[in-house]
Design a protein around this motif. Sequence first.
Motif, PDB file in Angstrom:
ATOM      1  N   PHE A   9       9.899  -2.841   0.769  1.00  0.00           N
ATOM      2  CA  PHE A   9       8.762  -3.092  -0.116  1.00  0.00           C
ATOM      3  C   PHE A   9       9.136  -2.728  -1.540  1.00  0.00           C
ATOM      4  O   PHE A   9       9.858  -1.753  -1.768  1.00  0.00           O
ATOM      5  CB  PHE A   9       7.548  -2.253   0.301  1.00  0.00           C
ATOM      6  CG  PHE A   9       7.061  -2.581   1.672  1.00  0.00           C
ATOM      7  CD1 PHE A   9       6.112  -3.572   1.854  1.00  0.00           C
ATOM      8  CD2 PHE A   9       7.555  -1.920   2.787  1.00  0.00           C
ATOM      9  CE1 PHE A   9       5.665  -3.886   3.121  1.00  0.00           C
ATOM     10  CE2 PHE A   9       7.113  -2.231   4.049  1.00  0.00           C
ATOM     11  CZ  PHE A   9       6.158  -3.223   4.221  1.00  0.00           C
ATOM     12  N   VAL A  15       4.350  -8.991  -0.346  1.00  0.00           N
ATOM     13  CA  VAL A  15       3.416  -7.902  -0.011  1.00  0.00           C
ATOM     14  C   VAL A  15       3.678  -7.389   1.402  1.00  0.00           C
ATOM     15  O   VAL A  15       3.578  -6.199   1.675  1.00  0.00           O
ATOM     16  CB  VAL A  15       1.961  -8.404  -0.109  1.00  0.00           C
ATOM     17  CG1 VAL A  15       1.001  -7.252   0.104  1.00  0.00           C
ATOM     18  CG2 VAL A  15       1.718  -9.052  -1.430  1.00  0.00           C
ATOM     19  N   GLY A  53       0.749   3.375   7.716  1.00  0.00           N
ATOM     20  CA  GLY A  53       0.159   2.632   8.825  1.00  0.00           C
ATOM     21  C   GLY A  53      -1.248   3.070   9.146  1.00  0.00           C
ATOM     22  O   GLY A  53      -1.659   4.194   8.838  1.00  0.00           O
ATOM     23  N   PHE A  54      -1.997   2.188   9.769  1.00  0.00           N
ATOM     24  CA  PHE A  54      -3.393   2.460  10.109  1.00  0.00           C
ATOM     25  C   PHE A  54      -3.497   3.638  11.071  1.00  0.00           C
ATOM     26  O   PHE A  54      -4.393   4.464  10.966  1.00  0.00           O
ATOM     27  CB  PHE A  54      -3.989   1.201  10.747  1.00  0.00           C
ATOM     28  CG  PHE A  54      -5.410   1.356  11.142  1.00  0.00           C
ATOM     29  CD1 PHE A  54      -6.398   1.457  10.182  1.00  0.00           C
ATOM     30  CD2 PHE A  54      -5.772   1.405  12.473  1.00  0.00           C
ATOM     31  CE1 PHE A  54      -7.713   1.595  10.552  1.00  0.00           C
ATOM     32  CE2 PHE A  54      -7.091   1.540  12.847  1.00  0.00           C
ATOM     33  CZ  PHE A  54      -8.062   1.637  11.879  1.00  0.00           C
ATOM     34  N   GLN A  60       7.514   6.102   6.436  1.00  0.00           N
ATOM     35  CA  GLN A  60       7.852   5.342   5.247  1.00  0.00           C
ATOM     36  C   GLN A  60       8.764   6.191   4.378  1.00  0.00           C
ATOM     37  O   GLN A  60       8.445   7.343   4.086  1.00  0.00           O
ATOM     38  CB  GLN A  60       6.585   4.970   4.486  1.00  0.00           C
ATOM     39  CG  GLN A  60       6.875   4.230   3.205  1.00  0.00           C
ATOM     40  CD  GLN A  60       5.630   3.857   2.437  1.00  0.00           C
ATOM     41  OE1 GLN A  60       5.550   2.802   1.856  1.00  0.00           O
ATOM     42  NE2 GLN A  60       4.659   4.759   2.423  1.00  0.00           N
ATOM     43  N   THR A  62      10.209   6.525   0.724  1.00  0.00           N
ATOM     44  CA  THR A  62      10.006   5.986  -0.628  1.00  0.00           C
ATOM     45  C   THR A  62      11.036   6.577  -1.568  1.00  0.00           C
ATOM     46  O   THR A  62      11.583   7.661  -1.328  1.00  0.00           O
ATOM     47  CB  THR A  62       8.610   6.327  -1.173  1.00  0.00           C
ATOM     48  OG1 THR A  62       8.480   7.752  -1.193  1.00  0.00           O
ATOM     49  CG2 THR A  62       7.526   5.751  -0.293  1.00  0.00           C
ATOM     50  N   ALA A  69       7.180   3.965  -9.315  1.00  0.00           N
ATOM     51  CA  ALA A  69       7.416   3.590  -7.931  1.00  0.00           C
ATOM     52  C   ALA A  69       8.422   2.457  -7.892  1.00  0.00           C
ATOM     53  O   ALA A  69       8.250   1.432  -8.542  1.00  0.00           O
ATOM     54  CB  ALA A  69       6.111   3.151  -7.283  1.00  0.00           C
ATOM     55  N   GLY A  71      10.330   1.600  -4.759  1.00  0.00           N
ATOM     56  CA  GLY A  71      10.354   0.857  -3.508  1.00  0.00           C
ATOM     57  C   GLY A  71      10.219   1.763  -2.309  1.00  0.00           C
ATOM     58  O   GLY A  71      10.167   2.991  -2.423  1.00  0.00           O
ATOM     59  N   SER A  72      10.117   1.137  -1.148  1.00  0.00           N
ATOM     60  CA  SER A  72      10.026   1.909   0.069  1.00  0.00           C
ATOM     61  C   SER A  72      10.501   1.046   1.224  1.00  0.00           C
ATOM     62  O   SER A  72      10.637  -0.175   1.078  1.00  0.00           O
ATOM     63  CB  SER A  72       8.588   2.360   0.318  1.00  0.00           C
ATOM     64  OG  SER A  72       7.820   1.268   0.718  1.00  0.00           O
TER      65      SER A  72
ATOM     66  N   THR B 167      -3.532  -5.356  -4.596  1.00  0.00           N
ATOM     67  CA  THR B 167      -2.229  -5.195  -3.977  1.00  0.00           C
ATOM     68  C   THR B 167      -1.647  -3.854  -4.393  1.00  0.00           C
ATOM     69  O   THR B 167      -1.584  -3.539  -5.581  1.00  0.00           O
ATOM     70  CB  THR B 167      -1.297  -6.330  -4.402  1.00  0.00           C
ATOM     71  OG1 THR B 167      -1.920  -7.555  -4.068  1.00  0.00           O
ATOM     72  CG2 THR B 167       0.028  -6.225  -3.688  1.00  0.00           C
ATOM     73  N   PRO B 170       4.458   0.439  -3.129  1.00  0.00           N
ATOM     74  CA  PRO B 170       4.794   1.595  -2.308  1.00  0.00           C
ATOM     75  C   PRO B 170       4.251   2.881  -2.918  1.00  0.00           C
ATOM     76  O   PRO B 170       4.413   3.110  -4.110  1.00  0.00           O
ATOM     77  CB  PRO B 170       6.314   1.598  -2.298  1.00  0.00           C
ATOM     78  CG  PRO B 170       6.703   0.217  -2.644  1.00  0.00           C
ATOM     79  CD  PRO B 170       5.640  -0.333  -3.512  1.00  0.00           C
ATOM     80  N   ASP B 172       1.465   3.697  -3.882  1.00  0.00           N
ATOM     81  CA  ASP B 172       0.293   3.597  -4.769  1.00  0.00           C
ATOM     82  C   ASP B 172      -0.938   4.013  -3.985  1.00  0.00           C
ATOM     83  O   ASP B 172      -1.135   3.579  -2.852  1.00  0.00           O
ATOM     84  CB  ASP B 172       0.089   2.145  -5.221  1.00  0.00           C
ATOM     85  CG  ASP B 172       1.000   1.800  -6.366  1.00  0.00           C
ATOM     86  OD1 ASP B 172       1.681   2.724  -6.864  1.00  0.00           O
ATOM     87  OD2 ASP B 172       1.043   0.618  -6.749  1.00  0.00           O
ATOM     88  N   VAL B 188      -0.860  -0.311   5.372  1.00  0.00           N
ATOM     89  CA  VAL B 188      -1.598   0.568   4.459  1.00  0.00           C
ATOM     90  C   VAL B 188      -2.071   1.801   5.211  1.00  0.00           C
ATOM     91  O   VAL B 188      -2.535   1.708   6.354  1.00  0.00           O
ATOM     92  CB  VAL B 188      -2.804  -0.183   3.856  1.00  0.00           C
ATOM     93  CG1 VAL B 188      -3.694   0.759   3.077  1.00  0.00           C
ATOM     94  CG2 VAL B 188      -2.323  -1.303   2.977  1.00  0.00           C
ATOM     95  N   GLY B 215      -0.377   2.412  -0.368  1.00  0.00           N
ATOM     96  CA  GLY B 215       0.449   1.237  -0.133  1.00  0.00           C
ATOM     97  C   GLY B 215       1.710   1.566   0.629  1.00  0.00           C
ATOM     98  O   GLY B 215       1.924   2.710   0.998  1.00  0.00           O
ATOM     99  N   PRO B 216       2.517   0.603   0.902  1.00  0.00           N
ATOM    100  CA  PRO B 216       2.478  -0.774   0.406  1.00  0.00           C
ATOM    101  C   PRO B 216       1.531  -1.652   1.215  1.00  0.00           C
ATOM    102  O   PRO B 216       1.366  -1.449   2.400  1.00  0.00           O
ATOM    103  CB  PRO B 216       3.914  -1.236   0.607  1.00  0.00           C
ATOM    104  CG  PRO B 216       4.375  -0.470   1.802  1.00  0.00           C
ATOM    105  CD  PRO B 216       3.697   0.867   1.717  1.00  0.00           C
ATOM    106  N   THR B 218      -2.017  -4.673   1.032  1.00  0.00           N
ATOM    107  CA  THR B 218      -3.155  -5.248   0.334  1.00  0.00           C
ATOM    108  C   THR B 218      -4.430  -4.615   0.880  1.00  0.00           C
ATOM    109  O   THR B 218      -4.523  -4.377   2.077  1.00  0.00           O
ATOM    110  CB  THR B 218      -3.214  -6.769   0.586  1.00  0.00           C
ATOM    111  OG1 THR B 218      -1.917  -7.287   0.420  1.00  0.00           O
ATOM    112  CG2 THR B 218      -4.166  -7.444  -0.361  1.00  0.00           C
TER     113      THR B 218
END
Lengths: 382, 268
Positions: A9, A15, A53-54, A60, A62, A69, A71-72, B167, B170, B172, B188, B215-216, B218
């Motif tokens: 990312f 996205v 993640g949800f 992740q 980063t 920022a 990337g990750s 959007t 990463p 954010d 997310v 993020g990353p 939407t």
Amino acid sequence: MSEIRVSLFGPELPVAGQPAHCMVGEDAIHIRSHGSEILLTITLAALRAEVAGFDHDQLQLTWRHDDRAAGSLIPSGTDEQKKLIAALPPNTIPGLIQWRRSTRSQSWVWKGVLYTIGFVLVSLALLVWQHDRVVTWAANRVSMETEKNIGESVLKSLKPEVNFLSQGEAVKVVREIGQQLTAGSRYQYQWYVSKDPAVNAFAIPGGIIVVNSGLLKRADSPNELAAVLAHEVQHVEQRHALKNMMNSAAVATAVLVVLGDANAVVMMLAHQVSTQYFNREVESDADLKGVQLLQSKNIDATGMVSFFKKMDAGIGDNKDGAKDQSTEKPSEVAGWFSSHPDTLSRIQAIEEYVAKHPCGTCMTLTWDKSALLAELEKADGK
Amino acid sequence: MTQFDYTVHGKDLQYVQFTLAGGQEAIAEQGAMMFIDQHVAVDAVLGDGSDSRFGVIGRFINAVKRSLTGESMFSSLYKNSSEFPQRIAIAAPGPGEIVPVNLDEQGGSVICQKGAYLAGQRGQKVQLAFQKRVRVGLFGGEGFIMQKISGHGTVFIHASGTLRQVTLGPADTLKIDTGCLVGMSSNVRYDVKYTGKLKTSLFGGEGLFYATVTGPGTVWMQSLPINRLSKVLMSAALTGRGRGSAVGKLYLVAIVIFVIASLFIGKQ
């Protein structure tokens, strides 16, 4: 050095992430896209582990360049994530230890919740299943003093309504038989005869037993009176009134928990149903234990059967009421039975018990019925 | 799978109209249809119409789980039975916006609030996404159950108020009032954060917690959550009754007096 599939990312990337491959080196990770050239090399010191993640279960990594920022990457799939975690040195990357702890505590929370719910359900099931034992246990925790106080207050509230005979032949007879039955009991019994034509007797917690004059008139032998007294004594000894209170309280609690809110009608219905059910159990319990008590005191227990049979017949032949004054009104005879349901099966149970446990040494009692009746007539005449 | 050709009509009370090519199928929420062309056949299907490994029972269980996410057990399947393009129009169930989400751009799945799904292509799945974080489930404003929409192509989601798509790069992070979050892509991170100040939380009117999204990915937000709207409408409905003018009330009193007086006059 194995390759791990990841999604990359960044500001110029799609996205949903760009598929890439990642290799963990000695002090840096190398990322390359589907072509073979290395896109990026990031030192381990620049990486930071974060939860993503949800479900908060993704790792992740980063990195930042020039305080913005940059990337990750997120491993694609749990297998790839495990590979990546195994390859990363845990202590050099800030956040990785916290990441592990937070994902692990996540599962602990749910295990805790599930186990708590399971525990509550199992204990509730146990409570319903072993309901009798729980109530008995709880009733036994109540001190004798409290029970006595309850009894006294009930008696006090009854006294204005009920006309008690304090002395005389009737009280003497009842007391004599009663004392014979309750010798050696932990309760101190008080015996009362009330001037009431209804064929009834009742026990008040703490050892107060009230016999109506109607019942005395209707009893043909002192053994029948002894049987009724033994039944009532067992109500006291087994603390049935307390258990009934607790039962009602438990049902009320259950109704409130299930419905959340309940109006008076629902509460009354629940109370009725539960006491009806409870009463039946309690009465047969008092019957059998009463017979045992009679036999242990060497008193012939057949009086209980004969009295019950008389009562059962008394409900039926209201037309013959003229034969006996006390059956003039059906409700008077039915009094004792309305609170004592399911008579026939009770009579059967008692007969079976007596047949199985014959008592050779048991005696029949004697009394002066004519003196008793004269005394009661005099009291009625007043 | 060919994409829909769609247009969203209206401003606050919207409907989406799309064109089905010959043989193409679309799925929509029950009762959301506004109009369809002559050769579109409508059928009720269990759940989202997708097959399950466990046969009919599996489909039924999926439909039950789907109904927990604020959808109905059955959905409507629209099929163009002709060779010509046919139009169908699906209306939003309340004031708000319809937002098309291209699932392919979002990594194949998005997670939305309960009942956000409106319509989509056949083959997209609406599943139950259970919030495993107790704190987020209790205070995040979305509850423990959300819906996960996965598959390919475009899906139309609906929420009240104006919808805004943001959007996030990463790491954010955006703080959102709880309840204003409509959906997010699956990478997310959704969390809650204590507002940090007792005074703010008690008197600020924003509640004890913010929802945070990191993020990353939407995120979609709504300007007016339906419970906020209903609160305003409810209080207006309750106070509105008493807002008649004083003269109006006197007029009623006069009628009552007149009726009573006429009784006495009639007696004499």
